[in-house]
Design a protein around this motif. Structure first.
Motif, PDB file in Angstrom:
ATOM      1  N   VAL A 218       0.855  -1.161   0.005  1.00  0.00           N
ATOM      2  CA  VAL A 218       0.126   0.131   0.091  1.00  0.00           C
ATOM      3  C   VAL A 218       0.884   1.080   0.030  1.00  0.00           C
ATOM      4  O   VAL A 218       2.126   1.366   0.356  1.00  0.00           O
ATOM      5  N   ALA A 219       0.327   2.394  -0.330  1.00  0.00           N
ATOM      6  CA  ALA A 219       1.102   3.586  -0.629  1.00  0.00           C
ATOM      7  C   ALA A 219       1.956   3.858   0.638  1.00  0.00           C
ATOM      8  O   ALA A 219       3.024   4.287   0.496  1.00  0.00           O
ATOM      9  N   ALA A 220       1.354   3.699   1.809  1.00  0.00           N
ATOM     10  CA  ALA A 220       2.028   4.268   3.136  1.00  0.00           C
ATOM     11  C   ALA A 220       3.323   3.211   3.137  1.00  0.00           C
ATOM     12  O   ALA A 220       4.602   3.707   3.923  1.00  0.00           O
ATOM     13  N   ARG A 226       9.163   4.916  -3.928  1.00  0.00           N
ATOM     14  CA  ARG A 226       9.135   6.144  -4.546  1.00  0.00           C
ATOM     15  C   ARG A 226      10.477   6.918  -4.494  1.00  0.00           C
ATOM     16  O   ARG A 226      10.534   7.620  -5.670  1.00  0.00           O
ATOM     17  N   ARG A 227      11.280   6.791  -3.419  1.00  0.00           N
ATOM     18  CA  ARG A 227      12.524   7.658  -3.649  1.00  0.00           C
ATOM     19  C   ARG A 227      13.528   6.930  -4.774  1.00  0.00           C
ATOM     20  O   ARG A 227      14.108   7.714  -5.298  1.00  0.00           O
ATOM     21  N   LEU A 228      13.383   5.567  -4.685  1.00  0.00           N
ATOM     22  CA  LEU A 228      14.098   4.806  -5.878  1.00  0.00           C
ATOM     23  C   LEU A 228      13.670   5.309  -7.112  1.00  0.00           C
ATOM     24  O   LEU A 228      14.642   5.644  -7.886  1.00  0.00           O
ATOM     25  N   VAL A 229      12.531   5.382  -7.421  1.00  0.00           N
ATOM     26  CA  VAL A 229      12.181   5.837  -8.877  1.00  0.00           C
ATOM     27  C   VAL A 229      12.762   7.427  -9.130  1.00  0.00           C
ATOM     28  O   VAL A 229      13.326   7.653 -10.249  1.00  0.00           O
ATOM     29  N   ARG A 253       7.040   9.943 -11.923  1.00  0.00           N
ATOM     30  CA  ARG A 253       7.255  11.098 -11.185  1.00  0.00           C
ATOM     31  C   ARG A 253       7.412  10.658  -9.728  1.00  0.00           C
ATOM     32  O   ARG A 253       7.714  11.593  -8.848  1.00  0.00           O
ATOM     33  N   GLY A 254       7.391   9.246  -9.462  1.00  0.00           N
ATOM     34  CA  GLY A 254       7.482   9.042  -7.849  1.00  0.00           C
ATOM     35  C   GLY A 254       5.914   8.893  -7.019  1.00  0.00           C
ATOM     36  O   GLY A 254       6.129   8.861  -6.121  1.00  0.00           O
ATOM     37  N   GLU A 255       4.956   9.198  -7.903  1.00  0.00           N
ATOM     38  CA  GLU A 255       3.732   9.141  -7.433  1.00  0.00           C
ATOM     39  C   GLU A 255       3.138   7.805  -7.462  1.00  0.00           C
ATOM     40  O   GLU A 255       3.021   7.093  -8.505  1.00  0.00           O
ATOM     41  N   HIS A 256       2.544   7.570  -6.304  1.00  0.00           N
ATOM     42  CA  HIS A 256       1.732   6.258  -6.227  1.00  0.00           C
ATOM     43  C   HIS A 256       0.516   6.090  -7.313  1.00  0.00           C
ATOM     44  O   HIS A 256      -0.302   7.291  -7.434  1.00  0.00           O
ATOM     45  N   ILE A 257       0.307   4.818  -7.964  1.00  0.00           N
ATOM     46  CA  ILE A 257      -0.737   4.995  -8.874  1.00  0.00           C
ATOM     47  C   ILE A 257      -1.776   4.047  -7.905  1.00  0.00           C
ATOM     48  O   ILE A 257      -1.462   2.846  -7.743  1.00  0.00           O
ATOM     49  N   GLU A 258      -3.069   4.431  -7.791  1.00  0.00           N
ATOM     50  CA  GLU A 258      -3.888   3.646  -7.190  1.00  0.00           C
ATOM     51  C   GLU A 258      -4.108   2.206  -7.901  1.00  0.00           C
ATOM     52  O   GLU A 258      -4.208   2.245  -9.222  1.00  0.00           O
ATOM     53  N   GLY A 259      -4.360   1.416  -7.099  1.00  0.00           N
ATOM     54  CA  GLY A 259      -4.655  -0.027  -7.905  1.00  0.00           C
ATOM     55  C   GLY A 259      -5.792  -0.044  -8.640  1.00  0.00           C
ATOM     56  O   GLY A 259      -5.807  -0.791  -9.552  1.00  0.00           O
ATOM     57  N   ASP A 260      -7.024   0.674  -8.284  1.00  0.00           N
ATOM     58  CA  ASP A 260      -8.094   0.736  -9.224  1.00  0.00           C
ATOM     59  C   ASP A 260      -7.816   1.237 -10.332  1.00  0.00           C
ATOM     60  O   ASP A 260      -8.330   0.860 -11.507  1.00  0.00           O
ATOM     61  N   THR A 261      -6.918   2.471 -10.352  1.00  0.00           N
ATOM     62  CA  THR A 261      -6.558   3.090 -11.592  1.00  0.00           C
ATOM     63  C   THR A 261      -5.672   2.217 -12.640  1.00  0.00           C
ATOM     64  O   THR A 261      -6.039   2.106 -13.711  1.00  0.00           O
ATOM     65  N   ALA A 262      -4.860   1.318 -11.925  1.00  0.00           N
ATOM     66  CA  ALA A 262      -4.012   0.412 -12.783  1.00  0.00           C
ATOM     67  C   ALA A 262      -5.072  -0.801 -13.637  1.00  0.00           C
ATOM     68  O   ALA A 262      -5.053  -0.903 -14.598  1.00  0.00           O
ATOM     69  N   LEU A 263      -5.928  -1.121 -12.666  1.00  0.00           N
ATOM     70  CA  LEU A 263      -7.044  -2.147 -13.023  1.00  0.00           C
ATOM     71  C   LEU A 263      -7.937  -1.683 -14.175  1.00  0.00           C
ATOM     72  O   LEU A 263      -7.906  -2.187 -15.317  1.00  0.00           O
ATOM     73  N   ALA A 264      -8.177  -0.191 -14.106  1.00  0.00           N
ATOM     74  CA  ALA A 264      -9.105   0.467 -15.305  1.00  0.00           C
ATOM     75  C   ALA A 264      -8.193   0.688 -16.416  1.00  0.00           C
ATOM     76  O   ALA A 264      -8.762   0.400 -17.461  1.00  0.00           O
ATOM     77  N   ALA A 265      -7.001   0.907 -16.225  1.00  0.00           N
ATOM     78  CA  ALA A 265      -6.116   1.167 -17.438  1.00  0.00           C
ATOM     79  C   ALA A 265      -5.632  -0.281 -18.286  1.00  0.00           C
ATOM     80  O   ALA A 265      -5.909  -0.251 -19.474  1.00  0.00           O
TER      81      ALA A 265
END
Length: 458
Positions: A218-220, A226-229, A253-265
């Protein structure tokens, strides 16, 4: 089912889950499946060997030959079952904290056992309906050393046959990978390198103490990724859970992609008119929007891979096309590949979307919703009962469409909120989604406050 939850048997090692109990589960499964051989696999948890040994001993004691796969991702164990026709007992607690472990049962076809079979195994388990054999019939043990390599090779062959391997290689991508000290450490770095990606890693040493982060991606828990990216100019960050059947992403950009967003894509690239996708009751409106745009249907199930797999099978028997299914936690299935979650394969499918667009651009096409989540703990059954009663009352009083296939989901048209008990931990999970963060938070806090008050007796 009392024993098998939505994703197998899980519990705190040494308390809710003990070696004798795991042995009984394995013996009941081996007896019900009536098979000559059973494989044993595990993730990296410190108690994994303990429980794998218990399962192996019990299986040999009922006359089954035991194939010891060692530490492998659950998808690699499933690939072994599919290739050899040998069912597998997988010792894993997936995304749960380090003190947990569990048992997942995979059929000879490489797919988790259906609910009907699990119910029969549970009946045997509760009745202790299995028989030990005499010394002359005890099963043999053999080590299988090449399961990780065979799995990686099979993944590459599959992507080659789909025409995606070349697309990924030609894109010349840099991948930042966080296997979270889990079983994916043994396969994913090599897999993505063989795909032609430059691979940089963090938390990539197998370690059942999970020193770098907890197993749930999870994002937390993904600050290191994120730092490695950012530090490596990676095109995509990929994180697994403990047994690597899930994949969660971080954009360039080091920003979390929501799992729901990835599934939709991923669904947008797969669904056509007349198709159907299967997801759980906490489905995001993102997936619903994609299906509506494609002229496809969305089928909902209770949360958990077992329920989604069962529904996929039912739909396929009805002649329906199910190109993609899954949940917003990174557990995505492509049934034409296998009716199973596979974090490495899912990540490769997402990489194939980056041949012409950045990860942030892919995500932006499906990022119009805000999600909030919370977990409410309880100490005993009275606390659980009180919270669920409060959730039911909140639902009865609300001016919204109610769905009760798993907890209480309220749809308001522009937003939704869900309260449902976890199938693996002493928690009631809350989810809310809306077009903006304020609306989602307000919906979640409304039901949360009533549940906490009921739990605490205020």
């Amino acid at each position: 089912m009392q024993v098998f939850g939505s994703s197998g048997v899980r519990g705190v090692a040494g308390e809710e889950l003990t070696p004798p109990f795991v042995g009984q589960v394995a013996a009941a499964a081996g007896t019900e499946l009536d098979t000559e051989s059973v494989a044993i696999a595990r993730d990296t948890r410190t108690t994994g060997r303990l429980f794998a040994d218990a399962a192996a001993s019990a299986l040999a004691a009922i006359g089954c030959d035991v194939h010891r796969l060692g530490i492998v991702p659950t998808p690699a164990a499933q690939a072994y079952a599919e290739r050899t026709g040998v069912p597998v007992v997988v010792i894993t607690a997936s995304h749960n904290p380090p003190e947990y472990n569990g048992v997942k049962l995979v059929g000879a076809n490489g797919v988790e056992l259906p609910q009907t079979t699990l119910e029969r195994i549970e009946e045997r388990l509760l009745a202790e309906d299995f028989t030990l054999v005499g010394y002359a019939a005890v099963g043999s043990h053999r080590e299988v050393d090449d399961a990780p390599e065979r799995y990686v090779d099979a993944l590459l062959d599959r992507l080659e046959s789909e025409g995606r391997r070349e697309r990924i290689t030609d894109a010349d991508l840099t991948v930042a990978l966080d296997p979270g000290h889990g079983a994916g450490c043994l396969t994913s770095p090599e897999f993505f390198r063989k795909l032609g990606c430059r691979v940089v890693t963090v938390n990539a040493q197998p370690d059942g103490h999970f020193p770098g982060r907890n197993p749930e991606p999870v994002a937390a828990n993904l600050a290191d990724l994120r730092r490695l990216v950012g530090a490596t100019d990676a095109d995509l960050g990929i994180a697994h859970d403990g047994d690597a059947d899930r994949a969660i992403f971080v954009d360039e950009r080091g920003e979390h992609i929501e799992g729901d967003t990835a599934l939709a894509a991923l669904a947008a690239a797969e669904l056509d008119a007349g198709d159907v996708t299967v997801s759980a009751v906490n489905v995001s409106q993102r997936l619903v929007d994609v299906a509506d745009d494609a002229g496809a249907d969305v089928e909902l199930t209770p949360i958990g891979s077992t329920y989604i797999i069962s529904r996929i099978r039912e739909l396929q028997r009805e002649g329906r096309e199910v190109p993609i299914a899954g949940e917003g936690n990174g557990g995505i299935l492509f049934p034409d590949y296998r009716i199973a979650r596979d974090g490495a394969y899912t990540a490769a499918r997402f990489l194939a979307l980056l041949d012409e667009r950045s990860a942030s651009a892919v995500a932006a096409s499906h990022g119009d919703y805000a999600n909030v989540r919370a977990n409410l703990e309880y100490e005993d059954e009275d606390g659980r009962t009180a919270m669920l009663a409060a959730a039911e009352k909140h639902a009865d009083d609300a001016d919204a469409e109610l769905t009760t296939i798993d907890g209480y989901r309220l749809d308001y048209g522009d937003a939704w909120v869900l309260a449902r008990p976890s199938g693996t931990e002493p928690l009631v999970r809350l989810y809310a989604e809306a077009r903006n963060q304020k609306r989602a938070t307000s919906l979640l806090e409304g039901v949360r406050a009533e549940m906490v008050e009921a739990r605490d007796g205020d």
